[in-house]
Design an enzyme around this catalytic site. Structure first.
Site, PDB file in Angstrom:
ATOM      1  N   LYS A  58       0.848  -1.199   0.000  1.00  0.00           N
ATOM      2  CA  LYS A  58       0.000   0.000   0.000  1.00  0.00           C
ATOM      3  C   LYS A  58       0.878   1.240   0.000  1.00  0.00           C
ATOM      4  O   LYS A  58       1.889   1.295   0.702  1.00  0.00           O
ATOM      5  CB  LYS A  58      -0.903  -0.030   1.240  1.00  0.00           C
ATOM      6  CG  LYS A  58      -1.927   1.102   1.295  1.00  0.00           C
ATOM      7  CD  LYS A  58      -2.824   0.957   2.530  1.00  0.00           C
ATOM      8  CE  LYS A  58      -3.877   2.056   2.595  1.00  0.00           C
ATOM      9  NZ  LYS A  58      -4.735   1.937   3.796  1.00  0.00           N
ATOM     10  N   SER A 133      -9.564   2.046   2.905  1.00  0.00           N
ATOM     11  CA  SER A 133      -8.698   2.778   2.007  1.00  0.00           C
ATOM     12  C   SER A 133      -7.669   1.913   1.266  1.00  0.00           C
ATOM     13  O   SER A 133      -7.091   2.370   0.287  1.00  0.00           O
ATOM     14  CB  SER A 133      -7.934   3.844   2.803  1.00  0.00           C
ATOM     15  OG  SER A 133      -7.100   3.233   3.771  1.00  0.00           O
ATOM     16  N   SER A 157      -9.855  -0.226   7.068  1.00  0.00           N
ATOM     17  CA  SER A 157      -9.228  -0.060   5.750  1.00  0.00           C
ATOM     18  C   SER A 157      -8.561  -1.299   5.175  1.00  0.00           C
ATOM     19  O   SER A 157      -8.213  -1.311   3.998  1.00  0.00           O
ATOM     20  CB  SER A 157      -8.211   1.077   5.800  1.00  0.00           C
ATOM     21  OG  SER A 157      -8.874   2.315   5.763  1.00  0.00           O
TER      22      SER A 157
END
Lengths: 451, 437
Positions: A58, A133, A157
Site C-alpha cells: 500500500k 482505504s 481499511s
C-alpha cells in the site's frame, strides 16, 4: 497451470519443488499486470526488475528508493530514504515489491475514490468501488496481480475492501506490527496487516511482519507465531459471540442473509453460538471521527509546503475536512466536549469488548453493511461514506484483531464475514477463519477478468 | 508606588547534556557543528518516523524535579503542542501539558524580604526545535538542535522583587551544573528564562492579565527587563490605562521592553496526548535510585561550610561551583591536623588568592597557611644561635649523643624548640645540631 492463482503457501511450495522459477513467477505476474492494471488502476508504481515472491505494498507504507505518494498530490515525488519495518521484514523473507498500490489519500476514505490518482476499480465489477482505504491492495489480491499485499487499517481499511473484493484481510492487534515507516493517519489506531488469498497465508505474513521494534514504542510485544496444527485444529466447542447491535438497522438484508448463513455454518462446524452485547457501539462512529480527525490534524501538519515541495492547497477534500474537524475539536475550550469525551467513549467500547469476551471466544458479524456500491455513489455525502465503516471501527478503538473472510455473494458481489478476537489473540481469529474457509472452499470463486 | 506589588512567575528552559537526542539516536551535541549533520528521519519529521524515549533524559528530568522538592506524577504523558514554524519539522513539539512528570515542588530563595519559598508548579520534559539563521534576505534552518532534550521548570507567581529572581536563576544554574544534567550556559542558549510579570494592589487577588518577557539571553538583561516592566506597568495603572496581555522582548541598547506579540495573536496549541508514545510509568525503585544518586546541593554545602565556621558570603562563593566546593572540602580535611588552622583561614586563602584549583594542591595550601600562622623560624643565623645555647645548657645529652645514643638528638631539638617558643623549623634545627656536634 496459471501460477498467479496460487496462494502464498502454494507459491512457496512451487518454487521449492521447482514447478516454476522465480523468473517465471515474476513474468506471469508482470504480464497479468500489464493487461489488467490499466483497467483496474491498482498500481501507482510497478517494479519490473525485482525478483522474489511478488507482493503489493500500500502506498502509505514506505519503500526505500521507491516513490511513495500516500495517494496524495502532496507527496507526488516523494522517494523515501528508508523502508518501513514491515517491508524490511518481508524483504528478509525473499519477498519482492512488485508495486505500490493505490489507496485513498493518506488512507482517509472507505472507497478508494479519495486517491489523487483516480479510484481503483473493483475486479468483480468495474463500475463498483473496491472499498478502502487499502483499495489497490485488496484489488491486486482479488485480481491475482500479486501473491499477497500489505494494507493498513485505521477504521476498517484492510477488512472492508477485503470484504468488498472477496479476499482475506487481517487487522492485527494494535502494536503487533511496527508502524515505523507507515505514513501516519491516526497514530493511535493505524495498524499494518496482510491481505491474502487464504487464511493460512495471512497467518504466515503476520508471522513475518510482526514482532518488537525499537523504532515503534507502541510495538514491544513478541512476534506472532502459530503452528499449522493449531491453525487447523477446528472450532469444536468454541464460543461464537453474535453482537445484536451489528444486525440492526442499516444492514443490507441480503448481506445479512449471507452472514447469517455463515454463522450457521460455524455452528455446524461445532461452534457454540452465544449472544453478546456491545451497547456502546452506537457512539463508536462519533468518537472515532473525533479521535481520527484530531490526530489527522496534527499528523498532516508536517506537510506544510516547506519541506515536501507541494502546497497545502493540493490536499484532497477529505483530508482538508478532517484537518478542519480535528483542528476544531482540539481547540481551546472544546477539549472536554470533544477529545476528552471521545477518549472516554473509547474506554467504554474497550470495556464492552472485554465483557463480551468473557462470554465468547470470538465475535462474529458483517464487515460492511453493504456490498460494493457504484463508483461515485457516496462521494458527495461524507456521512454516508463514514457509515460504511460502522462495523469495523470499534475493533480499532479497542485495539483488538479482526479478520475478514469471504462468506458468499449478494447479487454477484462478495460479502465478508468479520471475526474479532481478544487483544493479542490473532490465533483464535485465524483458527475460526481457517475452519470456515476450508468448509466453504467451493464458494471461493475468482472474479471473471477476461477482457 | 508603595501601594503596588509586582507578581512574577518564571519559566526556565534548560537543555540537557545527554549524548543522544530526546526521541532518536542522533547526537545531541549540536553547538558549533556543521548544520544538518546530526539528523535522522525522526528529528527531521519525515513521514513514517516515530519517536522513542531517551530514558537518560527522563532520569535527568526526575533529578531536577526531585531537588526542587516535586512529587513525581503517578501518571505522566507526552503530549503534542501543535503550531506551525519553519524550525518545527513535525508541525508539533512533543511536550507535556496536562500530565507533566514532576509537580508541586518548592525552592527557597533570598530576596529583599529575606528567605522565602517559591512554589514550583511543574517540571516537564520536552524537545527543542531546530535553529533558524537569518541573513541576506534568506532564512536557513539547522535541524541539529531539533529534538535535543529540554526540561521546562515553571514556578507559581510567587516572586515579588528582582533580587529573588536573580537568586532563583542563579540557584537553578548551580543546581543543573551540580547534577551534571546541563552546562546551563545562558549565552549558548542552554538555559533560557521567561518571566510573566503583572502588578496588583497590595493584598488584592491575582491580576487578570500578564505580560510575558521572552527571548532574553542573560541574567542581567532579564533583571533589567523585569525592573523596567514593573515601572512601566505601574505607570500605566496610575494613568488609568488597562494593560494588555502580551509578549514583550528586551532592547538592551534602548534599555526598554518592546511589544512582540499581542493577545489576539496568541497561539492555541491544541494539546493532546502523543499517540506515538506509551504512558510514562516511573516505578518506585527508579525514583529511589535517583534520590540516592543526588549530590549534596550547593546551598546545603554552603550551609555546612557556615557551620564549619566560614562567613556566610564566603560559604556561598565556595559552594557555587562543584569543583571549587570539593577542593575547599578537601583542603579543610587536610587542615584538620593543625589546630591553628580554621575553616575561615582556608576560605580566605582560596578566595583572596583566587587560586586555580588545577594548579595547586590542598596540602600545599595547608602548609603555606600553617607556616604563616605559626611563623616558623627558618633563619639559619637565628637557629644556630639557639642551637649553640641548647648545647651549652644540655651537656649530658651532648655526651650521650657522642657515645652513640641517637635518641639524645630529640632532647636537643626539644630544647631548641623551647628556646624558640615552638617556632623553630624542626628539620633545619636537626641539620644545624648535627653540624655543631
Amino acid at each position: 497451470m496459471d501460477i498467479t492463482k496460487f496462494t502464498l503457501i502454494e507459491t512457496i511450495r512451487g518454487l521449492k519443488e521447482k514447478q516454476f522459477s522465480q523468473e517465471e513467477l515474476k513474468n506471469a505476474y508482470l504480464s497479468r499486470i500489464n493487461t489488467l492494471n490499466p483497467k483496474l488502476n491498482i498500481f501507482l508504481v510497478i517494479k519490473k526488475n525485482n525478483t522474489g515472491i511478488p507482493a503489493g505494498i500500500k502506498d502509505v507504507i514506505l519503500t526505500k528508493g521507491i516513490k511513495t505518494t500516500a495517494g496524495s498530490k502532496i507527496l507526488s515525488n516523494y522517494i523515501p530514504p528508508y523502508n518501513a519495518t514491515a517491508v524490511e521484514k518481508l524483504l528478509n523473507q525473499g519477498i519482492s515489491i512488485i508495486g505500490k498500490t493505490n489507496c485513498d489519500e493518506f488512507a482517509m476514505g472507505g472507497s478508494g475514490e479519495n486517491s489523487a490518482y483516480q479510484p481503483t476499480k473493483n475486479p468483480w465489477d468495474l463500475t463498483k468501488v473496491t472499498g478502502g482505504s487499502s483499495s489497490g491492495s485488496a484489488a491486486c489480491v482479488a485480481a491475482d496481480l500479486a501473491v499477497f499485499a500489505l494494507g493498513s487499517d485505521t477504521g476498517g481499511s484492510i477488512r472492508q475492501p477485503s470484504s468488498l473484493c472477496g479476499v482475506i484481510g487481517l487487522k492485527p492487534t494494535y502494536g503487533r506490527v511496527s508502524r515505523y515507516g507507515l505514513i501516519a493517519m491516526a497514530s493511535s489506531l493505524d495498524q499494518i496487516g496482510p491481505i491474502t488469498k487464504s487464511v493460512e497465508d495471512a497467518a504466515l505474513v503476520l508471522e513475518w511482519i510482526s514482532g518488537p521494534d525499537l523504532y515503534d514504542s507502541n510495538c514491544p510485544n513478541e512476534k506472532f507465531t502459530m503452528q499449522p496444527s493449531r491453525l487447523k485444529a477446528g472450532i469444536k466447542g468454541l464460543k461464537i459471540g453474535i453482537p445484536k447491535e451489528y444486525f440492526g438497522k442499516g444492514l443490507d438484508s441480503k448481506v445479512k442473509e449471507v452472514v447469517e448463513r455463515a454463522i450457521k455454518k460455524l455452528e455446524e462446524l461445532g461452534g457454540k453460538i452465544v449472544e453478546v452485547s456491545l451497547p456502546n457501539s452506537k457512539y463508536a462512529l462519533a468518537a472515532y471521527y473525533i479521535i481520527v480527525s484530531s490526530e489527522v490534524s496534527s499528523n498532516m501538519a508536517r506537510f506544510d509546503g516547506i519541506r515536501f515541495g507541494s502546497n497545502r492547497g493540493n490536499f484532497g477534500a477529505e483530508v482538508k475536512r478532517r484537518i478542519m474537524l480535528g483542528t476544531f475539536a482540539l481547540s481551546a475550550g472544546f477539549w472536554d466536549e470533544y477529545y476528552s469525551k471521545a477518549a472516554k467513549v473509547r474506554t467504554l467500547i474497550k470495556q464492552d469488548f472485554e465483557k463480551a469476551f468473557e462470554k465468547a471466544d470470538v465475535i462474529v458479524g458483517p464487515v460492511s453493511p453493504t456490498t460494493a456500491w457504484d463508483l461515485g455513489d457516496k462521494v458527495g455525502d461524507p456521512l454516508k461514506m463514514y457509515l460504511a465503516d460502522i462495523y469495523t471501527i470499534s475493533a480499532n478503538l479497542a485495539g483488538i484483531p479482526g479478520l475478514s473472510v469471504p462468506c458468499g455473494f449478494s447479487e454477484g458481489l462478495p460479502v465478508g464475514l468479520q471475526i474479532l478476537g481478544k487483544e493479542w489473540n490473532e490465533g483464535i481469529v485465524l483458527k475460526v477463519g481457517y475452519a470456515y474457509e476450508q468448509a466453504t472452499k467451493r464458494q471461493l470463486k475468482k472474479p471473471d477478468l477476461k477482457f | 508606588m508603595n501601594n503596588y506589588e509586582p507578581v512574577i512567575g518564571l519559566e526556565v528552559h534548560v537543555e540537557l547534556n545527554t549524548n543522544s537526542k530526546m526521541f532518536c539516536k542522533c547526537s545531541a551535541d549540536y553547538f558549533g557543528k556543521e548544520p544538518n549533520t546530526h539528523t535522522c528521519s525522526v528529528c527531521l519529521g519525515l513521514p513514517g518516523a516515530l519517536p522513542y524515549i531517551n530514558n537518560k533524559a527522563i532520569d535527568y528530568c526526575l533529578k531536577i524535579g526531585l531537588v526542587l522538592n516535586c512529587q513525581i506524577a503517578q501518571k505522566s504523558l507526552f503530549e503534542r503542542k501543535n503550531y506551525f514554524y519553519p524550525d518545527l519539522p513535525k508541525g508539533y513539539q512533543i511536550s507535556q501539558y496536562r500530565w507533566p512528570l514532576c509537580i508541586n515542588g518548592w525552592i527557597e530563595v533570598e530576596g529583599k524580604e529575606g528567605i522565602k519559598r517559591i512554589r514550583i508548579n511543574r517540571v516537564h520534559q520536552e524537545e527543542d526545535t531546530g535553529k533558524m539563521t537569518h541573513s541576506n534576505n534568506e532564512t536557513l534552518v539547522d535541524f541539529n538542535r531539533s529534538g535535543v532534550p529540554l526540561v521546562e521548570i515553571v514556578t507559581e507567581p510567587d516572586f515579588t522583587d528582582v533580587a529573588e529572581i536573580r537568586d532563583y536563576a542563579k540557584k537553578l544554574q548551580q543546581c543543573f551544573r551540580y547534577l551534571g544534567v546541563s552546562n546551563a550556559d545562558m549565552e549558548r542558549g542552554d538555559m533560557r528564562l521567561e518571566a510573566n510579570v503583572s502588578i496588583r494592589v497590595k493584598g488584592e487577588k491575582l491580576p487578570n492579565y500578564r505580560v510575558e518577557l521572552k527571548n532574553i539571553n542573560s541574567f542581567r538583561f532579564m533583571v533589567s527587563a523585569v525592573e523596567y516592566e514593573i515601572k512601566r506597568q505601574i505607570k500605566e495603572i496610575e494613568a488609568g490605562r488597562i494593560i494588555n496581555q502580551e509578549t514583550r522582548g528586551w532592547n538592551e541598547d534602548k534599555k526598554c521592553s518592546y511589544l512582540q506579540r499581542s493577545k489576539e495573536k496568541a497561539h492555541d496549541y491544541r494539546y493532546f496526548p502523543e499517540p506515538d508514545l506509551p504512558e510514562l510509568i516511573i516505578d518506585r525503585n527508579r525514583i529511589e535510585g535517583i534520590k540516592k544518586s543526588l549530590p549534596e546541593l550547593p546551598w546545603e554545602k554552603g550551609r555546612r561550610f557556615e557551620q564549619a565556621g566560614v562567613k556566610k558570603a564566603d560559604a556561598r562563593i565556595l559552594s557555587e561551583d562543584k569543583g571549587l566546593a570539593e577542593f575547599f572540602e578537601n583542603t579543610l580535611k587536610h587542615g584538620q591536623k593543625y589546630q591553628v588552622i580554621n575553616a575561615q583561614d582556608i576560605a580566605n586563602y582560596i578566595i583572596n588568592k583566587k587560586v586555580d584549583i588545577n594548579l595547586i594542591l590542598p596540602t600545599q595550601i595547608i602548609e603555606e597557611i600553617r607556616d604563616k600562622k605559626v611563623g616558623v623560624i627558618t633563619d639559619l643565623g637565628n637557629l644556630q644561635k639557639m642551637a649553640k645555647k641548647a648545647l651549652i645548657e644540655n651537656p649530658e645529652s651532648v655526651n650521650d649523643y657522642k657515645k652513640g645514643k641517637v635518641a639524645a638528638m630529640q632532647v636537643l631539638i626539644g630544647a631548641v624548640m623551647r628556646l624558640s617558643g615552638g617556632k623553630a623549623d624542626a628539620e633545619k634545627t636537626k641539620e644545624i645540631l648535627k653540624k655543631l656536634l
